[in-house]
Design a protein around this motif. Structure first.
Motif, mmCIF file in Angstrom:
data_model
loop_
_atom_site.group_PDB
_atom_site.id
_atom_site.type_symbol
_atom_site.label_atom_id
_atom_site.label_comp_id
_atom_site.label_asym_id
_atom_site.label_seq_id
_atom_site.Cartn_x
_atom_site.Cartn_y
_atom_site.Cartn_z
ATOM 1 N N PRO A 1 0.977 -1.212 0.041
ATOM 2 C CA PRO A 1 -0.129 -0.083 0.016
ATOM 3 C C PRO A 1 0.772 1.247 -0.109
ATOM 4 C CG PRO A 1 -0.641 -1.474 2.054
ATOM 5 C CD PRO A 1 0.580 -1.968 1.311
ATOM 6 N N VAL A 2 0.474 2.208 -0.857
ATOM 7 C CA VAL A 2 1.293 3.410 -0.883
ATOM 8 C C VAL A 2 0.141 4.807 -0.528
ATOM 9 C CG1 VAL A 2 3.133 2.799 -2.381
ATOM 10 C CG2 VAL A 2 0.825 3.656 -3.358
ATOM 11 N N TRP A 3 -1.045 4.664 -0.347
ATOM 12 C CA TRP A 3 -2.026 5.755 -0.334
ATOM 13 C C TRP A 3 -1.588 6.486 0.949
ATOM 14 C CZ3 TRP A 3 -4.737 4.912 4.196
ATOM 15 C CH2 TRP A 3 -4.805 3.394 4.612
ATOM 16 N N GLY A 4 -0.985 5.998 2.003
ATOM 17 C CA GLY A 4 -0.955 6.966 3.278
ATOM 18 C C GLY A 4 0.441 7.608 3.592
ATOM 19 N N GLY A 5 1.168 7.402 2.514
ATOM 20 C CA GLY A 5 2.650 8.280 2.874
ATOM 21 C C GLY A 5 3.420 7.457 3.638
ATOM 22 N N ARG A 6 4.388 8.122 4.227
ATOM 23 C CA ARG A 6 5.472 7.617 4.961
ATOM 24 C C ARG A 6 4.894 6.829 6.186
ATOM 25 N NH1 ARG A 6 11.058 8.531 6.266
ATOM 26 N NH2 ARG A 6 11.451 8.233 8.488
ATOM 27 N N GLU A 7 3.922 7.308 6.939
ATOM 28 C CA GLU A 7 3.355 6.829 7.897
ATOM 29 C C GLU A 7 3.107 5.391 7.925
ATOM 30 O OE1 GLU A 7 3.449 7.328 11.256
ATOM 31 O OE2 GLU A 7 4.969 8.816 10.501
ATOM 32 N N LEU A 8 2.307 5.190 6.805
ATOM 33 C CA LEU A 8 1.643 3.990 6.374
ATOM 34 C C LEU A 8 2.625 2.884 6.118
ATOM 35 C CD1 LEU A 8 -1.051 2.193 5.466
ATOM 36 C CD2 LEU A 8 -0.469 3.172 3.330
ATOM 37 N N ALA A 9 3.633 3.515 5.282
ATOM 38 C CA ALA A 9 4.896 2.403 4.986
ATOM 39 C C ALA A 9 5.301 2.071 6.190
ATOM 40 C CB ALA A 9 5.776 3.233 3.969
ATOM 41 N N ARG A 10 5.827 2.924 6.911
ATOM 42 C CA ARG A 10 6.146 2.665 8.190
ATOM 43 C C ARG A 10 5.552 1.374 8.991
ATOM 44 N NH1 ARG A 10 8.073 6.578 12.873
ATOM 45 N NH2 ARG A 10 5.786 6.342 13.298
ATOM 46 N N GLU A 11 4.157 1.498 9.148
ATOM 47 C CA GLU A 11 3.284 0.642 9.643
ATOM 48 C C GLU A 11 3.320 -0.794 8.823
ATOM 49 O OE1 GLU A 11 -0.573 2.546 10.210
ATOM 50 O OE2 GLU A 11 -1.290 0.570 10.894
#
Ligand SMILES: *Cc1c(COP(=O)(O)O)cnc(C)c1O
Length: 396
Positions: free
Chosen positions: A374-384
């Motif tokens: 998933p890429v829709w949520g930016g850096r925060e999402l990628a970290r999660e």
């Protein structure tokens, strides 16, 4: 549950969908879209594929060979076939997902009408090599398929302006959305006039019922992608409910959706224009997510990362993995939905000749091994996402 894709939409889009629009909503969206893409003109369509079909006809192609990737959205091949021309498929390069431009040049014949240069998953097509092909074959028209590559740049040059016209997809799974829809942009005034005339001749104006259907569909998208609800949606996904949102092709038949003979709805155009205001944030988020993945997933098995290309916009962050289904299941157990997008190599499809996988080996390999994060949520999402993946002993 973290969904594999999520449209970047909110209150503004909903408000726009619900407010009564002007007569010329579609034209307002076209103008705004053209301006964002640095192109003089844009023509809106009910689907991207309808735009491509009519573009090929506006260019006067009939019984021509149209060069396109073997590994791309199958609707591209459908549009070519239904326009009265034949797709000529090209395998992918081995270091990326785009088609191999060396093979493209070799495939050019006196019957070649156009090349559909595609920046798949947001990886910019190599414009230097494309320029060289153009110089050697000035009669062959270049069409940029930018359905995945909004704002992608090759060494600082935006890909969409390099060619006769560019195609964009705007359904709910794309970077930008007008609920359904597609756009063709161009700088050529004659082509613009022809394409617009052709559209107005061929397509019926969207009526109240299409607008209402699009509105209901759009309103149902919000709860579907809402985190807490998405887990439930995912569990019944295979039962067919969400299929309705994401299904876009049929292996066996070359056809177009029922409502592709009516124009983009005004509801869709209003949503599209509101969504366009988020353009820069949408692109930024994807780039930030991709940067995080590149930094934190590099050289970690089992995922094989794509090459890092300057100027990519990452409609999808796609990695390769053997045993794809196993990894999808493992992630799902940890409430992370990974997905795959193009899980076919078009020439292998019955409708396109059932060619054996060896004929297009790289495309066939990608079709079987790609998975997207998933890429829709930016850096925060990628970290999660990375942290969830790291919990898995088999991964860490
Ligand atoms: C989505 C997409 C299109 C256009 O799709 P429509 O569903 O017809 O709007 C074209 N090319 C690619 C690569 C796509 O992913």
């Amino acid at each position: 549950m973290i969904p594999r894709l999520k449209p970047t939409i909110g209150w503004n889009e909903l408000k726009s969908a619900l407010s009564p629009g002007a007569e010329d909503e579609v034209q307002l969206f076209e103008n705004a879209f053209a301006a964002h893409m640095n192109q003089k003109y844009a023509v809106a369509f009910p689907y991207g594929r309808t735009g491509l079909l009519l573009l090929l006809q506006a260019l006067g192609f009939e019984n021509q060979e149209i060069i396109c990737p073997a590994y791309t959205c199958v609707v591209v091949a459908h549009a070519i076939a239904l326009s009265g021309n034949s797709p000529v498929f090209i395998d992918c390069e081995t270091r990326g997902f785009n088609m191999d431009l060396e093979k493209v040049e070799k495939a050019i014949t006196p019957s070649t009408g156009a090349i559909i240069a595609t920046s798949l998953f947001g990886y910019p097509v190599d414009l230097d090599r494309l320029d060289a092909i153009r110089k050697r074959h000035p009669k062959v028209v270049i069409i940029q398929d930018c359905a995945h590559s909004f704002a992608a740049e090759w060494k600082g040059r935006p890909v969409q302006i390099e060619g006769e016209a560019a195609l964009f997809g705007l359904n709910i799974s794309k970077l930008l959305t007008s609920i359904f829809g597609g756009m063709v942009t161009t700088d050529n005034p004659e082509l613009f006039a022809k394409l617009k005339t052709l559209r107005d001749e061929r397509l019926q104006p969207a009526g109240i019922s299409k607008n209402l259907r699009n509105l209901i569909y759009f309103c149902s998208v919000f709860p579907t992608f809402w985190g807490p609800f998405y887990g439930i949606v995912n569990r019944i996904e295979r039962s067919g409910l969400i299929d309705h949102f994401v299904r876009y092709y049929d292996e066996e038949t070359i056809d177009m959706p029922m409502d592709s003979s009516t124009t983009m709805s005004t509801v869709g155009a209003r949503v599209g224009r509101a969504n366009l205001e988020r353009y820069h944030i949408i692109i930024e988020n994807r780039r930030a997510a991709a940067a995080y993945y590149f930094d934190h997933l590099a050289d970690r098995r089992p995922f094989l990362l794509p090459p890092k290309v300057e100027g990519g916009t990452y409609s999808h962050f796609v990695v390769q993995v053997e045993n794809r289904n196993l990894w999808l299941k493992r992630a799902l157990r940890r409430k992370l939905q990974l997905g795959w997008l193009i899980e076919y190599n078009i020439p292998e499809m019955k409708a396109y000749g059932s060619h054996p996988p060896e004929t297009f080996p790289t495309a066939a390999h990608y079709a079987r091994t790609t998975i997207n994060l998933p890429v829709w949520g930016g850096r925060e999402l990628a970290r999660e996402v990375v942290s969830i993946l790291s919990e898995d002993a088999a991964y860490a």
